[in-house]
Design an enzyme around this catalytic site. Structure first.
Site, mmCIF file in Angstrom:
data_model
loop_
_atom_site.group_PDB
_atom_site.id
_atom_site.type_symbol
_atom_site.label_atom_id
_atom_site.label_comp_id
_atom_site.label_asym_id
_atom_site.label_seq_id
_atom_site.Cartn_x
_atom_site.Cartn_y
_atom_site.Cartn_z
ATOM 1 N N ASP A 54 0.839 -1.193 0.000
ATOM 2 C CA ASP A 54 0.000 0.000 0.000
ATOM 3 C C ASP A 54 0.878 1.248 0.000
ATOM 4 O O ASP A 54 1.516 1.569 1.000
ATOM 5 C CB ASP A 54 -0.894 -0.008 1.248
ATOM 6 C CG ASP A 54 -1.866 1.159 1.248
ATOM 7 O OD1 ASP A 54 -2.860 1.085 0.504
ATOM 8 O OD2 ASP A 54 -1.622 2.142 1.962
ATOM 9 N N TYR A 59 2.998 9.957 0.348
ATOM 10 C CA TYR A 59 4.006 9.434 1.280
ATOM 11 C C TYR A 59 5.421 9.832 0.862
ATOM 12 O O TYR A 59 6.365 9.704 1.653
ATOM 13 C CB TYR A 59 3.912 7.901 1.398
ATOM 14 C CG TYR A 59 2.581 7.376 1.900
ATOM 15 C CD1 TYR A 59 1.683 8.209 2.571
ATOM 16 C CD2 TYR A 59 2.210 6.047 1.712
ATOM 17 C CE1 TYR A 59 0.457 7.737 3.015
ATOM 18 C CE2 TYR A 59 0.979 5.578 2.170
ATOM 19 C CZ TYR A 59 0.111 6.424 2.805
ATOM 20 O OH TYR A 59 -1.102 5.957 3.247
ATOM 21 N N HIS A 116 -6.988 9.592 -2.569
ATOM 22 C CA HIS A 116 -6.546 9.487 -1.167
ATOM 23 C C HIS A 116 -7.489 10.192 -0.193
ATOM 24 O O HIS A 116 -7.730 9.697 0.917
ATOM 25 C CB HIS A 116 -5.133 10.079 -1.046
ATOM 26 C CG HIS A 116 -4.365 9.605 0.143
ATOM 27 N ND1 HIS A 116 -2.998 9.493 0.149
ATOM 28 C CD2 HIS A 116 -4.740 9.208 1.375
ATOM 29 C CE1 HIS A 116 -2.590 9.041 1.322
ATOM 30 N NE2 HIS A 116 -3.628 8.875 2.091
ATOM 31 N N LEU A 203 -4.460 -1.273 14.628
ATOM 32 C CA LEU A 203 -3.847 -1.640 15.912
ATOM 33 C C LEU A 203 -3.893 -0.505 16.936
ATOM 34 O O LEU A 203 -3.284 -0.604 18.004
ATOM 35 C CB LEU A 203 -2.394 -2.096 15.675
ATOM 36 C CG LEU A 203 -2.261 -3.362 14.827
ATOM 37 C CD1 LEU A 203 -0.794 -3.721 14.616
ATOM 38 C CD2 LEU A 203 -3.001 -4.536 15.479
ATOM 39 N N THR A 252 -1.684 -2.580 7.281
ATOM 40 C CA THR A 252 -0.876 -2.397 8.473
ATOM 41 C C THR A 252 0.571 -2.154 8.062
ATOM 42 O O THR A 252 0.859 -1.967 6.880
ATOM 43 C CB THR A 252 -1.019 -3.619 9.402
ATOM 44 O OG1 THR A 252 -0.315 -3.386 10.606
ATOM 45 C CG2 THR A 252 -0.523 -4.906 8.753
ATOM 46 N N SER A 255 8.291 -2.659 11.041
ATOM 47 C CA SER A 255 9.702 -2.675 10.664
ATOM 48 C C SER A 255 10.358 -3.993 11.079
ATOM 49 O O SER A 255 11.532 -4.197 10.816
ATOM 50 C CB SER A 255 10.403 -1.506 11.366
ATOM 51 O OG SER A 255 10.160 -1.586 12.766
ATOM 52 N N LYS A 256 9.595 -4.868 11.754
ATOM 53 C CA LYS A 256 10.208 -6.041 12.388
ATOM 54 C C LYS A 256 9.754 -7.333 11.728
ATOM 55 O O LYS A 256 8.548 -7.558 11.582
ATOM 56 C CB LYS A 256 9.817 -6.080 13.866
ATOM 57 C CG LYS A 256 10.246 -4.844 14.631
ATOM 58 C CD LYS A 256 9.795 -4.921 16.083
ATOM 59 C CE LYS A 256 10.301 -3.726 16.858
ATOM 60 N NZ LYS A 256 9.619 -2.472 16.486
ATOM 61 N N ARG A 259 7.208 -9.427 13.688
ATOM 62 C CA ARG A 259 5.839 -8.883 13.679
ATOM 63 C C ARG A 259 5.196 -9.050 12.305
ATOM 64 O O ARG A 259 3.992 -9.296 12.195
ATOM 65 C CB ARG A 259 5.883 -7.415 14.100
ATOM 66 C CG ARG A 259 4.581 -6.964 14.680
ATOM 67 C CD ARG A 259 4.711 -5.640 15.373
ATOM 68 N NE ARG A 259 4.839 -5.740 16.807
ATOM 69 C CZ ARG A 259 5.342 -4.776 17.576
ATOM 70 N NH1 ARG A 259 5.786 -3.654 17.041
ATOM 71 N NH2 ARG A 259 5.395 -4.924 18.870
#
Ligand code: NDP
Length: 299
Positions: A54, A59, A116, A203, A252, A255-256, A259
């Protein structure tokens, strides 16, 4: 081998109202990655199993999204790439801006192109004129599916009577603390052309409002899911189940690697019961917290 296994797990898809398939969970390049080089993060997400990416013109990182896609080396046909028209642009700028996005992304088409925000350039275009320009880039094959983001019921009413194509997606903030405000939009979308809801900010009860009513109601639900699943389940995964069962597609980011795997695994977690959904709804109703696009929603 590892990444193939995760790819298989990420293949849950939803059929949009134009007949195309959209993967039910997306990796976002806004919020934490907004304005930042996201190439490594995107490569990690794809290597770990995300296929739905996405992005957005706003951005400011579509070139690095493109670099991450190229570095991952996955066939274009196995990826689902989304970008969004920057807010404030008029109808005449729709095609040139999408062509620039395609160049930066290094692809010939996007799978989904969204407006957007329902805020076109006020002198240049009405919302319907903007939508007609989006329909035109779809007709040219530059976007396989088209949709909107942050559209209220009134915004949808402004385009649907004159639209040749009903938007396939409305991407909005969805979590238990905005559900009261989101529910009428979700219902309207379902009843007016089966517009799929893609939800961002899902989240929030854990990462932006930790210790709040929803956070507090999740532990017994997580425990019940673990018993049914026979494997560990996290509060994040339980919340994603709530979002999927309420509103469909999850957008969502992380960076991990651990996760990212956790997110992808959530598509395999058993469904919440009606009572569990109600308990989360009731906890969410105790607070109203919107974190994005307050100006659009008049808050
Ligand atoms: P989420 O609400 O899913 O939050 C994801 C973030 O939460 C990550 O940065 C992650 O950080 C962090 N996180 C995950 N679990 C926990 C936890 N248990 N405790 C604390 N932090 C945690 O999504 P976002 O709101 O970030 O939005 C996702 C995407 O949605 C954006 O990137 C963008 O693509 C899209 N979006 C679209 C908007 C629109 O107007 N159309 C507006 C906003 C977002 P970590 O890196 O540490 O894992």
């Amino acid at each position: 081998m590892r990444s193939r296994q995760w790819c298989l797990r990420a293949m849950a898809t939803i059929t949009l109202n134009d007949g195309t398939q959209i993967p039910s969970i997306a990796y976002g390049t806004g919020t934490a990655l907004f304005g930042r080089d996201c190439a490594n993060a995107v490569r990690l997400a794809i290597d770990t199993g995300f296929t739905h990416l996405d992005g957005a013109q706003a951005y400011g990182n579509e070139d690095s999204l493109g670099a991450g896609i190229q570095a991952a080396g996955k066939p274009r046909s196995e990826l689902y790439i989304v970008t969004k028209l920057k807010g404030g642009l008029g109808a005449a700028q729709v095609k040139p801006s999408l062509v620039k996005s395609l160049q930066q992304l290094g692809v010939d088409y996007v799978d989904l192109f969204l407006i957007h925000t329902p805020k076109p350039h006020p002198q240049d275009s009405t919302l319907l004129e903007l939508w007609k320009a989006v329909e035109a880039v779809h007709a040219e094959g530059l976007a396989k599916s088209i949709g909107v983001s942050n559209f209220t019921v009134d915004d949808l009413k402004a385009i649907l009577p004159g639209a040749k194509i009903i938007p396939s997606v409305n991407q909005i903030e969805v979590h238990p603390y905005v559900w009261k405000a989101a529910e009428p939009i979700v219902k309207y979308c379902r009843e007016n052309g089966n517009i799929a809801i893609a939800s961002y900010g899902g989240l929030t009860p854990l990462n932006r409002v930790p210790g709040g009513p929803v956070d507090n109601v999740l532990p017994p639900i997580v425990q019940r899911l673990e018993e049914a699943f026979g494997k560990p389940v996290t509060a994040n995964q339980a919340l994603f189940k709530w979002t999927c069962q309420k509103a469909a597609i999850v957008v969502t980011t992380s960076s991990k690697e651990a996760r990212i795997k956790e997110y992808l695994e959530s598509v395999r977690v058993p469904d919440l019961t009606a009572d569990e959904i109600q308990a989360i709804d009731d906890a969410g109703a105790k607070l109203h917290k919107r974190f994005f696009m307050k100006h659009v929603f008049g808050e």
